[in-house]
Design a protein around this motif. Structure first.
Motif, PDB file in Angstrom:
ATOM      1  N   ILE A 189       0.871  -1.177   0.000  1.00  0.00           N
ATOM      2  CA  ILE A 189       0.000   0.000   0.000  1.00  0.00           C
ATOM      3  C   ILE A 189       0.911   1.231   0.000  1.00  0.00           C
ATOM      4  CG2 ILE A 189      -1.760   1.248   1.311  1.00  0.00           C
ATOM      5  CD1 ILE A 189      -2.260  -1.631   2.661  1.00  0.00           C
ATOM      6  N   ARG A 190       0.652   2.173  -0.880  1.00  0.00           N
ATOM      7  CA  ARG A 190       1.507   3.354  -1.028  1.00  0.00           C
ATOM      8  C   ARG A 190       0.833   4.568  -0.372  1.00  0.00           C
ATOM      9  NH1 ARG A 190       1.483   1.029  -6.473  1.00  0.00           N
ATOM     10  NH2 ARG A 190      -0.161   2.525  -6.913  1.00  0.00           N
ATOM     11  N   ILE A 191       1.545   5.207   0.569  1.00  0.00           N
ATOM     12  CA  ILE A 191       0.991   6.338   1.313  1.00  0.00           C
ATOM     13  C   ILE A 191       1.925   7.540   1.201  1.00  0.00           C
ATOM     14  CG2 ILE A 191       0.250   7.170   3.577  1.00  0.00           C
ATOM     15  CD1 ILE A 191      -0.374   4.326   4.370  1.00  0.00           C
ATOM     16  N   LEU A 192       1.348   8.696   0.941  1.00  0.00           N
ATOM     17  CA  LEU A 192       2.093   9.948   0.943  1.00  0.00           C
ATOM     18  C   LEU A 192       1.623  10.791   2.122  1.00  0.00           C
ATOM     19  CD1 LEU A 192       3.996  12.086  -0.329  1.00  0.00           C
ATOM     20  CD2 LEU A 192       2.031  12.881  -1.660  1.00  0.00           C
ATOM     21  N   CYS A 193       2.582  11.225   2.952  1.00  0.00           N
ATOM     22  CA  CYS A 193       2.286  12.095   4.095  1.00  0.00           C
ATOM     23  C   CYS A 193       2.936  13.452   3.860  1.00  0.00           C
ATOM     24  CB  CYS A 193       2.822  11.488   5.389  1.00  0.00           C
ATOM     25  SG  CYS A 193       2.050   9.922   5.843  1.00  0.00           S
ATOM     26  N   ALA A 194       2.193  14.525   4.107  1.00  0.00           N
ATOM     27  CA  ALA A 194       2.738  15.865   3.871  1.00  0.00           C
ATOM     28  C   ALA A 194       2.152  16.857   4.866  1.00  0.00           C
ATOM     29  CB  ALA A 194       2.435  16.315   2.437  1.00  0.00           C
ATOM     30  N   THR A 195       2.878  17.963   5.079  1.00  0.00           N
ATOM     31  CA  THR A 195       2.356  19.007   5.960  1.00  0.00           C
ATOM     32  C   THR A 195       1.370  19.910   5.221  1.00  0.00           C
ATOM     33  OG1 THR A 195       4.264  20.421   5.443  1.00  0.00           O
ATOM     34  CG2 THR A 195       4.418  19.031   7.409  1.00  0.00           C
ATOM     35  N   PHE A 209      -0.277   7.199  -5.545  1.00  0.00           N
ATOM     36  CA  PHE A 209      -0.439   6.808  -4.145  1.00  0.00           C
ATOM     37  C   PHE A 209      -1.853   6.331  -3.875  1.00  0.00           C
ATOM     38  CE2 PHE A 209       3.158   9.680  -4.188  1.00  0.00           C
ATOM     39  CZ  PHE A 209       4.067   9.048  -3.338  1.00  0.00           C
ATOM     40  N   ASP A 210      -1.972   5.367  -2.963  1.00  0.00           N
ATOM     41  CA  ASP A 210      -3.281   4.872  -2.550  1.00  0.00           C
ATOM     42  C   ASP A 210      -3.926   5.782  -1.518  1.00  0.00           C
ATOM     43  OD1 ASP A 210      -3.134   2.316  -4.027  1.00  0.00           O
ATOM     44  OD2 ASP A 210      -1.524   1.855  -2.614  1.00  0.00           O
ATOM     45  N   ILE A 211      -3.100   6.338  -0.622  1.00  0.00           N
ATOM     46  CA  ILE A 211      -3.615   7.181   0.459  1.00  0.00           C
ATOM     47  C   ILE A 211      -2.764   8.442   0.571  1.00  0.00           C
ATOM     48  CG2 ILE A 211      -4.092   7.331   2.935  1.00  0.00           C
ATOM     49  CD1 ILE A 211      -4.398   4.297   2.994  1.00  0.00           C
ATOM     50  N   LEU A 212      -3.427   9.582   0.672  1.00  0.00           N
ATOM     51  CA  LEU A 212      -2.755  10.855   0.927  1.00  0.00           C
ATOM     52  C   LEU A 212      -3.166  11.323   2.326  1.00  0.00           C
ATOM     53  CD1 LEU A 212      -3.545  12.707  -2.449  1.00  0.00           C
ATOM     54  CD2 LEU A 212      -1.583  11.243  -1.932  1.00  0.00           C
ATOM     55  N   LEU A 213      -2.187  11.668   3.145  1.00  0.00           N
ATOM     56  CA  LEU A 213      -2.431  12.224   4.480  1.00  0.00           C
ATOM     57  C   LEU A 213      -1.721  13.564   4.553  1.00  0.00           C
ATOM     58  CD1 LEU A 213      -1.844   9.189   6.889  1.00  0.00           C
ATOM     59  CD2 LEU A 213      -4.020  10.320   6.431  1.00  0.00           C
ATOM     60  N   LYS A 229      -6.330  20.845  10.296  1.00  0.00           N
ATOM     61  CA  LYS A 229      -6.743  19.482  10.594  1.00  0.00           C
ATOM     62  C   LYS A 229      -6.014  18.482   9.705  1.00  0.00           C
ATOM     63  CE  LYS A 229     -10.761  17.995   9.118  1.00  0.00           C
ATOM     64  NZ  LYS A 229     -10.387  17.010   8.073  1.00  0.00           N
ATOM     65  N   LEU A 230      -6.007  17.239  10.133  1.00  0.00           N
ATOM     66  CA  LEU A 230      -5.435  16.162   9.332  1.00  0.00           C
ATOM     67  C   LEU A 230      -6.494  15.690   8.347  1.00  0.00           C
ATOM     68  CD1 LEU A 230      -2.940  14.285   8.970  1.00  0.00           C
ATOM     69  CD2 LEU A 230      -4.071  12.688  10.529  1.00  0.00           C
ATOM     70  N   THR A 231      -6.136  15.679   7.069  1.00  0.00           N
ATOM     71  CA  THR A 231      -7.065  15.255   6.024  1.00  0.00           C
ATOM     72  C   THR A 231      -6.550  13.996   5.358  1.00  0.00           C
ATOM     73  OG1 THR A 231      -7.889  17.490   5.608  1.00  0.00           O
ATOM     74  CG2 THR A 231      -8.115  15.911   3.818  1.00  0.00           C
ATOM     75  N   LYS A 232      -7.475  13.112   5.020  1.00  0.00           N
ATOM     76  CA  LYS A 232      -7.148  11.830   4.393  1.00  0.00           C
ATOM     77  C   LYS A 232      -7.892  11.710   3.066  1.00  0.00           C
ATOM     78  CE  LYS A 232      -9.434   8.553   6.136  1.00  0.00           C
ATOM     79  NZ  LYS A 232     -10.468   8.570   5.067  1.00  0.00           N
ATOM     80  N   VAL A 233      -7.167  11.330   2.032  1.00  0.00           N
ATOM     81  CA  VAL A 233      -7.787  11.055   0.731  1.00  0.00           C
ATOM     82  C   VAL A 233      -7.358   9.658   0.298  1.00  0.00           C
ATOM     83  CG1 VAL A 233      -7.903  11.700  -1.709  1.00  0.00           C
ATOM     84  CG2 VAL A 233      -7.829  13.480   0.046  1.00  0.00           C
TER      85      VAL A 233
END
Length: 343
Positions: A189-195, A209-213, A229-233
């Motif tokens: 599973i590919r996840i990208l995390c960013a500020t 990416f499968d999930i963006l945070l 806030k923390l957003t998830k796509v």
């Protein structure tokens, strides 16, 4: 415990997750001037703490590793890797650098600071030698490609409930007991995390990416002050579970060109893919959207939703691919100029 007490307790648990989210956002938005490397490592650890909180303890989470396959491919550096060290205990080390076999990896995470707009991306920076540096989008695309280029192998032998099985034996196509596999070619599973992620970059990032945070700034309204806030796509949140199973456990057969006896390897995998699911109608009606947690105002509890959604995907992968010892032994032997032991 009364029903009223239970309702109150559940609301307190949900509120606690909202408070955890706010704490995470505050940590991620910490700024230290002239300390980019330090703050980058710090933010990776903040994201790691989130995944450690929601992912089962059977998984290891390591920072700054490389993923390797038995075909000699190596990924770009992975900020965070979630992998199973119980079923696949082989981690190849070079000093303090870890190379983790793709068969063991369940999740790969790339951590970035701000991902700016497409317009700002066009202002290509140059390095000290005058060469154009990669844009953020180009860098992330190449990173994702270095992951998708990795290929698992079926060249494994294991004891099953009925027999000792060589999964590389094409005669299994004739044996109904061992013909079908629930995994033929898995991927993490590919996840990208960013500020921060600019909205103009969203579709480009979702391709890789499968999930963006990311941390999102919400503007003030008549009812609320501005806040972050923390957003998830999730790219394919509405995809049914049959589709996700195929994505994660039977992925990319067309990438395999190797021949196996008289049968093309990619065709061999397709023939061994388990297609007859026991409850296909039910599975086709299920999707990750159903695992979102929202309040009466349709505001999502991001960390609670992520907990249920990510762990559901991990349950599709469940245990990693059986480790292909011979494939890796041959890869090392070939690279060292040794003689490959034939069948």
């Amino acid at each position: 415990m009364t029903e009223k007490t239970m309702d109150t307790t559940i609301k307190k648990i949900a509120k606690n997750y909202n408070q955890l989210e706010q704490s995470l956002v505050n940590q991620l938005r910490l700024e230290l001037s002239k300390h980019n490397l330090t703050i980058g490592t710090y933010r990776e650890r903040v994201w790691q703490s989130l995944f450690e909180m929601i992912i089962p303890k059977k998984y290891c989470i390591d920072q700054s590793v490389f993923i390797i396959d038995s075909y000699g491919n190596i990924s770009r550096e992975v900020d965070l890797a979630v992998y199973d060290e119980v079923y696949t205990p082989y981690i190849f080390n070079y000093g303090e650098i870890k190379f983790i076999p793709i068969e063991a990896v369940a999740v790969v995470v790339q951590c970035k600071s701000k991902i700016e707009s497409k317009a700002e991306e066009k202002e290509l920076p140059v390095d000290e030698n005058g060469k154009i540096r990669e844009t953020m989008a180009q860098s992330l695309e190449k990173w994702a490609k270095s992951i998708t280029n990795l290929k698992t192998s079926l060249d494994s032998v294991t004891r099953t409930i009925t027999d000792l099985v060589d999964n590389y034996d094409e005669n299994l196509l004739k044996d109904e007991r061992n013909k079908n596999l629930t995994q033929t070619s898995s991927r993490p599973i590919r996840i990208l995390c960013a500020t921060k992620i600019h909205q103009s970059m969203m579709e480009t990032l979702k391709e890789n990416f499968d999930i963006l945070l990311y941390v999102e700034d919400i503007k003030a309204t008549d009812q609320k002050e501005s806040f972050s806030k923390l957003t998830k796509v999730i790219t394919d949140e509405s995809l049914n579970f049959v589709g996700w199973n195929n994505h994660l456990n039977h992925w990319g057969h067309e990438r395999y060109a190797e021949q196996m006896e008289q049968v093309a390897y990619q065709n061999y995998m397709k023939e061994r893919q388990q297609k007859q699911l026991r409850s296909p109608a039910s599975l086709k009606s299920r999707n990750l959207t159903q695992l979102r947690v929202t309040n009466h105002q349709e505001e999502e509890n991001t960390i609670l939703s992520l907990t249920f959604q990510l762990n559901q995907l991990l349950m599709f992968l469940n245990n990693p691919m059986l480790f292909p010892h011979r494939a890796y032994a041959r890869m090392f032997t070939k690279n060292l100029g040794g003689k490959i032991q034939e069948d």
